[in-house]
Design an enzyme around this catalytic site. Structure first.
Site: not given
Length: 402
Positions: A116, A121, A123, A284, A380, A383
């Protein structure tokens, strides 16, 4: 850094794991409810010994597990990764009592862990988190008790921890995987105001602490993700992971280990998309021949395979760097996550295009991968954050004359 390649034992183990994932994990994943913790799946990961392996594995071994599971069963991969992410701080920084209480249960799959860190506000800028850990030296029911605690039920008060130093956590966490269904949370809270990353402490917070509530969020990917609300949640020195005001090190150490393995997750999905595209274009019929005989198609497939292999090599180079204690792990981990997640997005999108409308049908492998592949570019460390880490490390090294 030496070139990476699998030895025969690793190759054989990955093949065995892929078979186990298809035969024992995928059926349980299919029975799971989207957005909820799949406890039978977690328990099976424990039964197979994979969760216990989290605590003895190096970064390379972790990447092998995540890539192999991602190829065969993304739900199993995510369940494994979230157990590792939530429990690794306990494994690496926990007290003997904390480790004894929780790690055996995590390893057997009977306790669900969560990491956690993120807030509404805070991140990408994790050092800006605002969840407050305020000192509270009063006893429950005594002078100085907070208003929120004063209305706690008798049962809740009885459940409060006892310890030499006490805090109360107040605030909110958001985008927390496994919330609100986890059995315990590794929670990062501000113990020193206006101190940036230096004033953050990591706490191990059991889910039954009074004042801790949460709610699930409906997301594009069907993973369990939610919010957590802390209303004067009591914690003590016995709940601290590592040292007070040094929790940011706990968070970054965990992310440095897991970021390359997020790349491995992405590589596993990309490889699944490549293999599905190879099979589809080989059988295909279109415009009087097989799709694979059209140069524009063949070149796209070659590009997909090329980028996937390049991402794989960078992921395992970063993991190897972590395992040998190289000084440039933050840079390599950021590069690996960035390249692999962006590559997987490209590869899966191309695979969908080459499959046509059938790939957009609910239940198709690529429809599933298309929903799964987007989130790793955000969590996490998005980019853009990874690019910032890479640039910072490059300039730092330049200034140090390295």
């Amino acid at each position: 850094m030496p070139a990476f390649s699998l030895d025969p034992a690793q190759t054989a183990w990955c093949a065995e794991l892929r078979t186990l994932a298809a035969e024992r994990l995928s059926p349980l994943a299919e029975k799971g409810e989207p957005g909820r913790v799949n406890r039978p799946l977690v328990a099976e990961l424990g039964q197979l010994g994979l969760l216990r392996r989290l605590f003895s594995a190096g970064a390379v071994d972790l990447c092998l597990m995540r890539e192999t599971l991602a190829y065969a069963c993304t739900e199993a991969e995510t369940a494994l990764a979230l157990q590792g992410l939530g429990a690794h701080p306990v494994h690496a920084h926990g007290t003997p009592a904390q480790r004894e209480r929780w790690l055996p249960r995590v390893a057997e799959g009977s306790a669900v862990a969560a990491f956690a860190l993120s807030e509404p506000g805070a991140g990408s800028d994790a050092a800006a988190l605002e969840l407050r850990a305020e000192r509270d030296t009063s006893r429950p029911g005594g002078p100085g008790e907070t208003p929120a605690a004063s209305v706690a039920s008798v049962a809740s008060v009885a459940a409060e921890p006892d310890g030499p130093a006490r805090w109360r956590l107040t605030g909110e966490k958001c985008w927390i995987s496994n919330a609100p269904e986890a059995d315990f949370y590794t929670v990062f809270a501000r113990t020193t105001p206006d101190a940036g990353a230096r004033g953050v402490t990591a706490f191990l917070v059991p889910a039954d602490r009074p004042g801790l509530t949460g709610a699930g969020l409906e997301m594009l990917s069907p993973h369990p993700i939610g919010t957590l609300d802390f209303d004067a949640v009591p914690v003590t020195a016995d709940d601290v992971l590592g040292e007070p005001d040094r929790g940011f090190r706990v968070a970054m150490g965990t992310l440095n280990l897991f970021r390359p393995s997020v790349g491995a997750f992405a590589v596993g999905m990309a490889q699944a998309a490549v293999d599905a595209t190879l099979a589809h274009t080989a059988r295909r019929d279109a415009f009087g021949s097989k799709l694979k005989d059209l140069q524009t198609v063949a070149h796209q497939v070659a590009e997909m395979a090329l980028r996937t292999e390049a991402a794989r090599l960078m992921v395992y180079a970063a993991a190897t760097a972590y395992d040998v204690g190289a000084p440039d792990v933050p840079k390599r981990a950021a590069m690996a996550k960035l390249l692999a997640t962006e590559t997987a997005q490209y590869v899966v999108d191309k695979a969908v295009q080459l499959h046509g409308a059938r790939a957009l049908r609910r239940g198709h492998l690529l429809e599933h991968l298309y929903r799964e592949v987007r989130a790793p570019r955000v969590y996490e460390g998005a980019s853009e954050v990874q690019r910032g880490i890479i640039a910072k490390e490059l300039y730092t090294n330049m200034e140090a004359g390295q």
